[in-house]
Scaffold this motif. Structure first.
Motif, mmCIF file in Angstrom:
data_model
loop_
_atom_site.group_PDB
_atom_site.id
_atom_site.type_symbol
_atom_site.label_atom_id
_atom_site.label_comp_id
_atom_site.label_asym_id
_atom_site.label_seq_id
_atom_site.Cartn_x
_atom_site.Cartn_y
_atom_site.Cartn_z
ATOM 1 N N MET A 192 -0.857 9.675 6.556
ATOM 2 C CA MET A 192 0.338 8.996 5.967
ATOM 3 C C MET A 192 0.783 9.289 4.416
ATOM 4 O O MET A 192 1.716 9.292 4.118
ATOM 5 C CB MET A 192 0.346 7.608 5.994
ATOM 6 N N VAL A 193 -0.313 9.532 3.793
ATOM 7 C CA VAL A 193 -0.239 9.922 2.106
ATOM 8 C C VAL A 193 -0.281 11.185 1.917
ATOM 9 O O VAL A 193 0.041 11.662 0.591
ATOM 10 C CB VAL A 193 -1.177 8.998 1.369
ATOM 11 N N PHE A 213 -5.894 4.917 -4.948
ATOM 12 C CA PHE A 213 -6.453 3.447 -5.027
ATOM 13 C C PHE A 213 -7.153 3.380 -3.894
ATOM 14 O O PHE A 213 -6.974 3.559 -2.574
ATOM 15 C CB PHE A 213 -5.288 2.318 -4.769
ATOM 16 N N LEU A 248 1.502 -0.111 -11.048
ATOM 17 C CA LEU A 248 2.086 -1.121 -10.281
ATOM 18 C C LEU A 248 2.343 -2.544 -11.157
ATOM 19 O O LEU A 248 3.265 -3.143 -10.666
ATOM 20 C CB LEU A 248 0.901 -1.815 -9.325
ATOM 21 N N ARG A 303 1.897 8.123 -9.114
ATOM 22 C CA ARG A 303 1.015 7.005 -8.141
ATOM 23 C C ARG A 303 0.674 8.228 -6.863
ATOM 24 O O ARG A 303 -0.484 8.101 -6.426
ATOM 25 C CB ARG A 303 1.512 5.965 -7.534
ATOM 26 N N LYS A 304 1.535 8.903 -6.555
ATOM 27 C CA LYS A 304 1.550 9.807 -5.545
ATOM 28 C C LYS A 304 0.486 10.997 -5.840
ATOM 29 O O LYS A 304 -0.473 11.386 -5.254
ATOM 30 C CB LYS A 304 2.708 10.317 -5.158
ATOM 31 N N PHE A 360 -9.056 -0.419 -2.169
ATOM 32 C CA PHE A 360 -8.841 -1.920 -2.295
ATOM 33 C C PHE A 360 -10.077 -2.425 -1.717
ATOM 34 O O PHE A 360 -10.482 -2.106 -0.631
ATOM 35 C CB PHE A 360 -7.738 -2.550 -1.763
ATOM 36 N N ILE A 412 0.660 -1.204 -0.073
ATOM 37 C CA ILE A 412 -0.066 -0.086 -0.065
ATOM 38 C C ILE A 412 1.065 1.165 0.125
ATOM 39 O O ILE A 412 0.602 2.164 -0.394
ATOM 40 C CB ILE A 412 -0.948 -0.001 1.055
ATOM 41 N N MET A 413 2.104 1.164 0.629
ATOM 42 C CA MET A 413 2.772 2.164 0.695
ATOM 43 C C MET A 413 3.464 2.616 -0.791
ATOM 44 O O MET A 413 3.761 3.537 -1.464
ATOM 45 C CB MET A 413 4.225 2.024 1.453
ATOM 46 N N ILE A 414 3.716 1.517 -1.525
ATOM 47 C CA ILE A 414 4.108 1.623 -2.959
ATOM 48 C C ILE A 414 2.964 2.260 -3.778
ATOM 49 O O ILE A 414 3.234 3.233 -4.609
ATOM 50 C CB ILE A 414 4.651 0.129 -3.598
ATOM 51 N N ALA A 415 1.747 1.574 -3.563
ATOM 52 C CA ALA A 415 0.557 2.107 -4.273
ATOM 53 C C ALA A 415 0.207 3.707 -3.998
ATOM 54 O O ALA A 415 -0.179 4.101 -4.774
ATOM 55 C CB ALA A 415 -0.663 1.209 -4.033
ATOM 56 N N THR A 416 0.436 4.032 -2.877
ATOM 57 C CA THR A 416 0.221 5.585 -2.538
ATOM 58 C C THR A 416 1.596 6.213 -2.720
ATOM 59 O O THR A 416 1.475 7.600 -2.516
ATOM 60 C CB THR A 416 -0.105 5.533 -1.109
ATOM 61 N N GLY A 417 2.482 5.639 -3.473
ATOM 62 C CA GLY A 417 3.589 6.735 -4.168
ATOM 63 C C GLY A 417 4.743 6.673 -3.069
ATOM 64 O O GLY A 417 5.539 7.625 -3.435
ATOM 65 N N LYS A 418 4.841 5.981 -2.171
ATOM 66 C CA LYS A 418 6.113 6.029 -1.234
ATOM 67 C C LYS A 418 7.323 5.341 -2.073
ATOM 68 O O LYS A 418 7.191 4.320 -2.973
ATOM 69 C CB LYS A 418 5.893 5.315 0.021
ATOM 70 N N GLU A 447 6.590 6.694 -9.218
ATOM 71 C CA GLU A 447 6.279 7.044 -7.690
ATOM 72 C C GLU A 447 5.480 8.359 -7.681
ATOM 73 O O GLU A 447 4.379 8.507 -7.126
ATOM 74 C CB GLU A 447 7.404 7.357 -6.951
ATOM 75 N N LEU A 448 5.934 9.339 -8.533
ATOM 76 C CA LEU A 448 5.188 10.687 -8.375
ATOM 77 C C LEU A 448 3.605 10.346 -8.914
ATOM 78 O O LEU A 448 2.909 11.066 -8.600
ATOM 79 C CB LEU A 448 6.151 11.705 -9.164
ATOM 80 N N HIS A 492 -6.563 -2.436 3.297
ATOM 81 C CA HIS A 492 -5.011 -2.392 3.539
ATOM 82 C C HIS A 492 -4.604 -0.948 4.274
ATOM 83 O O HIS A 492 -3.954 -0.385 3.930
ATOM 84 C CB HIS A 492 -4.344 -2.271 2.115
#
Lengths: 388, 216
Positions: B106-107, B87, B54, B81-82, B89, A294-300, B78-79, B93
């Motif tokens: 966190m995001v 997402f 992904l 996705r950020k 699910f 989920i960290m990867i999916a949120t762009g971390k 990464e940028l 998660h």
């Protein structure tokens, strides 16, 4: 969100995993610090015993039979200023506590009861100050000028308050106040008398003469005795150096053996603990695949993921090291008091060791999390998060 | 905004090649609400994850505002996705050791806009739960938290993978209406579901996948 807070929250959430990793650091830290502290204590103990046993190196004229110091009164002599020359030498640093001595058998001493005895007389020069070496507390006999220390066997023949009397070579009777009656167990000196060097030289008519220098060579197993020998002979080729065995040698052997075991046990425990920690970090990463996904999916970034895994390793390494240091010190203090007679009270926290371990251990534990952290950056987010 | 061109993705398992996506092409414009449905294993999630960056496809392109995201570097992905993708699910998660507020925070880029998070939590009726941990939440509350986490950065596209799969009808409707509201703000939504019934009313387009191909 602050990565440190995230890591700390995860540590407390996965208590068992975190606790076992922490435990591995504590065990490694405790064992390392305890063994090292005991080894240091053992070294100090050996040093103290060596001091207690007296000086362990003799420097004397070549050709002297060592037994002559106790049996005859015609051992070769040399000028007492040899001691000063050695002490002033820049290159002479293998031994400490240089003490010039004139030691002879006095064959016909009459005690206050009129009985005649063969006794040992020894005159001690003030311990030389080695100009180019750091100062140290003096050891050996410190007999004030104009007085004597008498051995235990002779002491029984001289009533309290009486002077020690001895006939000089010139026939004159010399009298000396007794400033110390030595305890038994001083070897040949039990039947001897210790003088200030000048006093004895005057009694014997041997002004400016000595027949040996006693000194202390701290550790004799790493070639320092050879060093001492070559350094002395480089200055005075007519002198010889001999090492006098003592209990200290046995202690020294024991200490070296302990160091040998320590040099095996400490790395073994640390490597074992690191391996266990590495496996626990791997298990932690496997458990956290979805979180990482989920960290990867949120762009971390991969760097962030690497950071949080390794930061966990570092923080646990740091906490475990501090606990391990104090636990190891406590163990060393507890067992050290049982083991070491002389230095038991001197076993204290080795703060310089804390300085080293507080740097080394967290780095080692961070490295143990390195491969699991790399694996975490390779987590297939799509697979771990997928509902299909 | 998004152009999916002949997207193909194959997996190999036990020496068998499985085609998850087979030359799938379609367009997503701003304001689209696309419902992708199809049976399990039809490639819906693979499609969503490929669009979200992904998964890298074996061939084909995902063009976002004209740029092929498959050619993005790791940092660019990464940028992407950020900033551009959110997402949601089926399994939520949420990070179990973070509170509702922290999971959302966190995001968020720094400095965190506390007021904005509160507004969304208020809108989704989870503001009183901000200090609760996921284990203390109902599934509906968890999904609402996950939804806010997905849209708090105001992404261009919301990718929802079976977002109602674990929810009862009431909670499903709540989530779908929240997604619908997000869509009304001019954003694109691609929602994957094997049972699109409830979502259909929000959809502007519908795609049916079967064995990795669009059949309708």
């Amino acid at each position: 969100m602050n990565a440190v807070i995230l890591v700390i929250k995860e540590i407390f959430y996965r208590k068992v995993n975190s606790f076992i990793i922490l435990l591995t650091v504590i065990v490694a830290g405790t064992v390392s610090v305890a063994i090292y502290s005991l080894s240091r204590a053992s070294e100090n103990e050996t040093r103290k015993i060596m001091r207690e046993q007296g000086l362990n190196l003799y420097i004397y004229p070549k050709g002297t039979n060592l037994i002559d110091f106790y049996s005859v009164n015609n051992t070769p002599v040399f000028p007492e200023n040899y001691v000063d020359v050695l002490a002033e030498s820049k290159t002479f640093d293998a031994v400490r506590h240089l003490t010039g001595i004139l030691q002879l058998k006095y064959p016909d001493w009459t005690d206050p009861n009129g009985s005649r005895h063969q006794i040992l007389v020894a005159g001690y020069k003030d311990e030389a100050v080695q100009r180019y070496l750091p100062g140290q507390e003096t050891m050996g006999f410190d007999v004030p000028k104009g007085t004597v220390h008498v051995g235990s066997l002779i002491s029984t023949n001289i009533p309290e308050g009486d002077l020690f009397k001895i006939r000089g070579k010139n026939g004159k009777i010399y009298e000396f106040p007794i400033t110390k009656r030595l305890e038994e167990g001083k070897g040949m000196l039990d039947q001897g008398v210790a003088f200030y060097l000048e006093d004895l030289q005057q009694v014997l008519g041997m002004e400016g003469q000595i027949n040996k220098i006693e000194a202390l060579g701290c550790v004799c197993h790493d070639g320092r005795i050879k060093n001492a020998r070559s350094q002395v002979q480089a200055i005075f080729s007519d002198l010889e150096v001999a090492e006098i065995g003592s209990i200290a040698d046995a202690r020294e052997n024991q200490r070296l053996m302990m160091n040998k075991y320590g040099s095996f046990i400490i790395p073994f425990v640390i490597l074992s603990a690191l391996l266990i920690s590495g496996l626990l970090f791997y298990s932690n990463v496997v458990t956290r695949r979805r979180e990482i996904g989920i960290m990867i999916a949120t762009g971390k970034s991969k760097y962030y993921i690497l950071l949080i895994i390794m930061m966990k390793a570092f923080l646990l390494g740091l906490a475990g090291t501090i606990i391990g240091f104090f636990a190891g010190t406590a163990i060393a203090e507890y067992f050290g008091r049982e083991i070491f007679r002389f230095t038991a009270q001197d076993i204290e926290p080795l703060w310089n060791v804390l300085g080293y371990v507080i740097f080394i251990f967290p780095v080692l534990w961070t490295l143990s999390g390195w491969i699991p952290a790399l694996m975490a950056t390779q987590v297939d987010a799509a697979r771990t998060l997928s509902s299909e | 905004m998004l152009d999916i061109v002949k997207l193909t993705k194959k997996y190999t398992k036990n020496n068998n090649i499985f085609t998850a996506l087979n030359e799938v092409s379609f367009k997503v414009d701003e304001g689209d609400f696309i419902v992708v449905n199809g049976p399990s294993g039809s490639g819906k999630s693979t499609l969503l994850h490929t669009i979200g960056g992904l998964i890298r496809p074996d061939s084909g392109q995902v063009l976002f505002k004209g740029k092929n995201i498959n050619l993005f570097t790791g940092k660019e992905l990464e940028l992407y996705r950020k900033r551009n993708v959110g997402f949601v699910f089926q399994q939520f998660h949420l990070l179990p050791y973070l509170t509702v507020f922290e999971n959302i925070k966190m995001v968020c880029p720094k400095p965190v806009n506390r007021r904005k998070i509160n507004e969304y939590m208020e809108k989704c009726s989870i503001l009183p739960l901000e200090n609760k941990y996921p284990s203390e939440l109902s599934v509906g509350e968890k999904q609402r938290t996950a939804f806010i986490r997905a849209i708090i950065t105001s992404p261009d596209i919301l990718l929802a993978d079976e977002p109602t799969g674990n929810l009862d009808p009431v909670n499903s409707e709540v989530i779908l209406s929240l997604i619908g509201e997000f869509h009304k703000g001019g954003k694109a939504v691609i929602l994957v579901s094997h049972n699109p019934g409830a979502a259909a009313k929000y959809a502007t387009k519908s795609i049916v996948l079967s064995e990795g191909q669009i059949i309708n």
